[in-house]
Scaffold this motif. Structure first.
Motif, PDB file in Angstrom:
ATOM      1  N   ARG A 255     -24.767 -13.499  19.886  1.00  0.00           N
ATOM      2  CA  ARG A 255     -25.130 -14.203  21.112  1.00  0.00           C
ATOM      3  C   ARG A 255     -24.066 -14.082  22.200  1.00  0.00           C
ATOM      4  NH1 ARG A 255     -27.041 -19.718  17.933  1.00  0.00           N
ATOM      5  NH2 ARG A 255     -28.789 -18.755  16.811  1.00  0.00           N
ATOM      6  N   LEU A 256     -23.049 -13.290  21.948  1.00  0.00           N
ATOM      7  CA  LEU A 256     -21.972 -13.058  22.918  1.00  0.00           C
ATOM      8  C   LEU A 256     -21.302 -14.361  23.340  1.00  0.00           C
ATOM      9  CD1 LEU A 256     -23.604 -10.326  25.206  1.00  0.00           C
ATOM     10  CD2 LEU A 256     -22.186 -10.005  23.171  1.00  0.00           C
ATOM     11  N   GLN A 257     -21.151 -15.289  22.396  1.00  0.00           N
ATOM     12  CA  GLN A 257     -20.470 -16.566  22.665  1.00  0.00           C
ATOM     13  C   GLN A 257     -18.993 -16.395  22.308  1.00  0.00           C
ATOM     14  OE1 GLN A 257     -23.461 -18.809  20.199  1.00  0.00           O
ATOM     15  NE2 GLN A 257     -23.431 -20.213  21.941  1.00  0.00           N
ATOM     16  N   GLY A 258     -18.258 -15.871  23.264  1.00  0.00           N
ATOM     17  CA  GLY A 258     -16.858 -15.545  23.002  1.00  0.00           C
ATOM     18  C   GLY A 258     -15.993 -16.727  22.598  1.00  0.00           C
ATOM     19  N   PRO A 259     -15.979 -17.831  23.351  1.00  0.00           N
ATOM     20  CA  PRO A 259     -15.128 -18.965  22.959  1.00  0.00           C
ATOM     21  C   PRO A 259     -15.459 -19.508  21.575  1.00  0.00           C
ATOM     22  CG  PRO A 259     -15.829 -19.192  25.237  1.00  0.00           C
ATOM     23  CD  PRO A 259     -16.593 -18.045  24.676  1.00  0.00           C
ATOM     24  N   GLU A 260     -16.750 -19.653  21.270  1.00  0.00           N
ATOM     25  CA  GLU A 260     -17.138 -20.150  19.951  1.00  0.00           C
ATOM     26  C   GLU A 260     -16.733 -19.170  18.847  1.00  0.00           C
ATOM     27  OE1 GLU A 260     -18.985 -20.007  22.570  1.00  0.00           O
ATOM     28  OE2 GLU A 260     -19.815 -21.996  23.007  1.00  0.00           O
ATOM     29  N   LEU A 261     -16.843 -17.873  19.149  1.00  0.00           N
ATOM     30  CA  LEU A 261     -16.444 -16.865  18.160  1.00  0.00           C
ATOM     31  C   LEU A 261     -14.961 -16.952  17.856  1.00  0.00           C
ATOM     32  CD1 LEU A 261     -17.054 -14.350  16.456  1.00  0.00           C
ATOM     33  CD2 LEU A 261     -16.703 -12.967  18.513  1.00  0.00           C
ATOM     34  N   PHE A 262     -14.146 -17.088  18.885  1.00  0.00           N
ATOM     35  CA  PHE A 262     -12.706 -17.210  18.669  1.00  0.00           C
ATOM     36  C   PHE A 262     -12.365 -18.505  17.931  1.00  0.00           C
ATOM     37  CE2 PHE A 262     -12.287 -13.667  21.477  1.00  0.00           C
ATOM     38  CZ  PHE A 262     -11.032 -13.143  21.234  1.00  0.00           C
ATOM     39  N   ALA A 263     -13.095 -19.582  18.251  1.00  0.00           N
ATOM     40  CA  ALA A 263     -12.849 -20.841  17.553  1.00  0.00           C
ATOM     41  C   ALA A 263     -13.166 -20.714  16.068  1.00  0.00           C
ATOM     42  CB  ALA A 263     -13.678 -21.958  18.187  1.00  0.00           C
ATOM     43  N   ALA A 264     -14.243 -20.023  15.738  1.00  0.00           N
ATOM     44  CA  ALA A 264     -14.590 -19.819  14.333  1.00  0.00           C
ATOM     45  C   ALA A 264     -13.555 -18.948  13.633  1.00  0.00           C
ATOM     46  CB  ALA A 264     -15.981 -19.203  14.227  1.00  0.00           C
ATOM     47  N   ILE A 265     -13.042 -17.937  14.329  1.00  0.00           N
ATOM     48  CA  ILE A 265     -12.009 -17.079  13.748  1.00  0.00           C
ATOM     49  C   ILE A 265     -10.743 -17.879  13.463  1.00  0.00           C
ATOM     50  CG2 ILE A 265     -10.469 -15.137  14.227  1.00  0.00           C
ATOM     51  CD1 ILE A 265     -12.776 -13.860  15.786  1.00  0.00           C
ATOM     52  N   PHE A 266     -10.332 -18.706  14.426  1.00  0.00           N
ATOM     53  CA  PHE A 266      -9.141 -19.527  14.221  1.00  0.00           C
ATOM     54  C   PHE A 266      -9.347 -20.537  13.093  1.00  0.00           C
ATOM     55  CE2 PHE A 266      -8.096 -18.809  18.955  1.00  0.00           C
ATOM     56  CZ  PHE A 266      -7.414 -17.647  18.636  1.00  0.00           C
ATOM     57  N   THR A 267     -10.562 -21.058  12.966  1.00  0.00           N
ATOM     58  CA  THR A 267     -10.850 -21.996  11.880  1.00  0.00           C
ATOM     59  C   THR A 267     -10.752 -21.294  10.525  1.00  0.00           C
ATOM     60  OG1 THR A 267     -12.322 -23.246  13.335  1.00  0.00           O
ATOM     61  CG2 THR A 267     -12.553 -23.603  10.969  1.00  0.00           C
ATOM     62  N   ALA A 268     -11.281 -20.088  10.432  1.00  0.00           N
ATOM     63  CA  ALA A 268     -11.181 -19.335   9.184  1.00  0.00           C
ATOM     64  C   ALA A 268      -9.725 -19.022   8.845  1.00  0.00           C
ATOM     65  CB  ALA A 268     -11.991 -18.045   9.291  1.00  0.00           C
ATOM     66  N   ALA A 269      -8.946 -18.654   9.855  1.00  0.00           N
ATOM     67  CA  ALA A 269      -7.529 -18.382   9.617  1.00  0.00           C
ATOM     68  C   ALA A 269      -6.797 -19.633   9.166  1.00  0.00           C
ATOM     69  CB  ALA A 269      -6.884 -17.811  10.885  1.00  0.00           C
ATOM     70  N   ALA A 270      -7.117 -20.771   9.800  1.00  0.00           N
ATOM     71  CA  ALA A 270      -6.472 -22.028   9.402  1.00  0.00           C
ATOM     72  C   ALA A 270      -6.824 -22.402   7.971  1.00  0.00           C
ATOM     73  CB  ALA A 270      -6.889 -23.141  10.367  1.00  0.00           C
ATOM     74  N   LEU A 271      -8.063 -22.141   7.559  1.00  0.00           N
ATOM     75  CA  LEU A 271      -8.456 -22.420   6.169  1.00  0.00           C
ATOM     76  C   LEU A 271      -7.661 -21.560   5.202  1.00  0.00           C
ATOM     77  CD1 LEU A 271     -10.231 -23.726   4.035  1.00  0.00           C
ATOM     78  CD2 LEU A 271     -11.986 -21.995   4.539  1.00  0.00           C
ATOM     79  N   GLY A 272      -7.525 -20.279   5.506  1.00  0.00           N
ATOM     80  CA  GLY A 272      -6.734 -19.410   4.633  1.00  0.00           C
ATOM     81  C   GLY A 272      -5.288 -19.850   4.528  1.00  0.00           C
ATOM     82  N   ILE A 273      -4.693 -20.226   5.656  1.00  0.00           N
ATOM     83  CA  ILE A 273      -3.307 -20.698   5.636  1.00  0.00           C
ATOM     84  C   ILE A 273      -3.197 -22.001   4.848  1.00  0.00           C
ATOM     85  CG2 ILE A 273      -1.425 -21.555   7.086  1.00  0.00           C
ATOM     86  CD1 ILE A 273      -2.423 -19.642   9.271  1.00  0.00           C
TER      87      ILE A 273
END
Length: 297
Positions: A255-273
């Motif tokens: 859906r080309l939702q850039g801010p939401e996509l970056f937020a999901a990426i950061f959330t996944a990274a935070a979970l891994g950390i």
């Protein structure tokens, strides 16, 4: 005329030795200052790297990308305002995060049981190691993306298949690290247990497992992060059942939702950390401080 001081005959005057005791309050000041400087440095260096990364991010957004293509890398303030501070978006990401947590921890728990059992069997005999270890290496070398369609055909496209993907990705570090730890016991300790006629089970429980704990928890930390990757990979490919972070990432991308996509990426990274730090903390609790060989620089 100067006065002459008379001393009793037979006495000699000796000079008092200079004191070698440091002044009160000054002996421990230097180490304290060094520790404070090290603490401040440890805090400032990551912040400096973060500032540099943010600068690069802003430069790409405003200097490299055209205005109509800035959705590919929206500026950080848009990620915060349009995603992290947006209620519906964070509700979707939070629901997906919980599903990913459940899948990844379930797969990690199964991988720990299978991996440690596998490693214990190989540690008991060289013949078992020669027979089983090549298959662990082969499992690590096969691209998981080649197995995902096969897993979907066999087990469906729901929760079970996602867990299987997590197990396959997280298994090898547990097997290899546990086996390394079990085989790293000093030979002299083995000979001491031989002198006391210890059974194989007693040797494993009282000698090998305690000595292997640092390596075992190192494998847990690696596999914990990999299990999160496995849960997201399974989400992206199976796309059925309760959506996790992988499905959320794919939906935001389509859906080309850039801010939401970056937020999901950061959330996944935070979970891994977070899971990496969790197992690091559990390792310190289990092993204690006796294994810490570091020294202050």
């Amino acid at each position: 005329m100067t006065a002459v001081e008379h001393r009793p005959t037979g006495t000699t005057e000796t000079a008092a030795p200079e004191s070698t005791v440091p002044p009160a309050g000054g002996g421990g000041a230097a180490p304290v200052v060094r520790r404070r400087r090290k603490t401040v440095g440890n805090a400032l260096l990551p912040l400096a790297v973060l500032a540099a990364l943010l600068g690069i991010w802003y430069a790409i957004t405003y200097l490299v990308l055209d205005p109509e293509r800035r959705f590919l890398m929206p500026p950080p303030q848009d990620v915060v305002t349009e995603a992290f501070l947006d209620g519906p978006a964070m509700e979707r990401i939070g629901t997906a995060l919980w599903q990913t947590v459940v899948v990844s921890f379930t797969g990690l728990a199964i991988a720990i049981v299978i991996g440690m059992t596998w490693a214990v069997l190989m540690s008991q005999a060289k013949a078992a190691e020669r027979s089983l270890f090549p298959y662990a290496v082969a499992l690590q070398c096969i691209p998981i993306l080649a197995l995902v369609p096969l897993i979907g055909f066999w087990f469906g496209f729901g929760f079970l298949s996602r867990v299987i993907v997590c197990v396959l990705i997280a298994l090898f570090p547990i097997v290899s690290n546990t086996l390394f730890g079990l085989q790293s016991v000093d030979r002299g300790m083995h000979e001491l247990f031989d002198l006391h006629g210890a059974s194989r089970l007693t040797r494993l429980r009282k000698l090998q497992f305690p000595a292997a704990l640092p390596a075992v928890f190192a494998g847990f930390r690696i596999s914990a992060g990999l299990s999160v990757v496995g849960a997201i990979v399974g989400d992206i490919f199976f796309k059925q059942g309760t959506p996790g972070l992988g499905i959320a990432l794919d939906n935001f991308r389509s859906r080309l939702q850039g801010p939401e996509l970056f937020a999901a990426i950061f959330t996944a990274a935070a979970l891994g950390i977070a899971v990496f730090l969790l197992f690091g903390w559990l390792g310190k609790l289990a092993v204690g401080r006796w294994y810490d060989q570091t020294r202050d620089a």
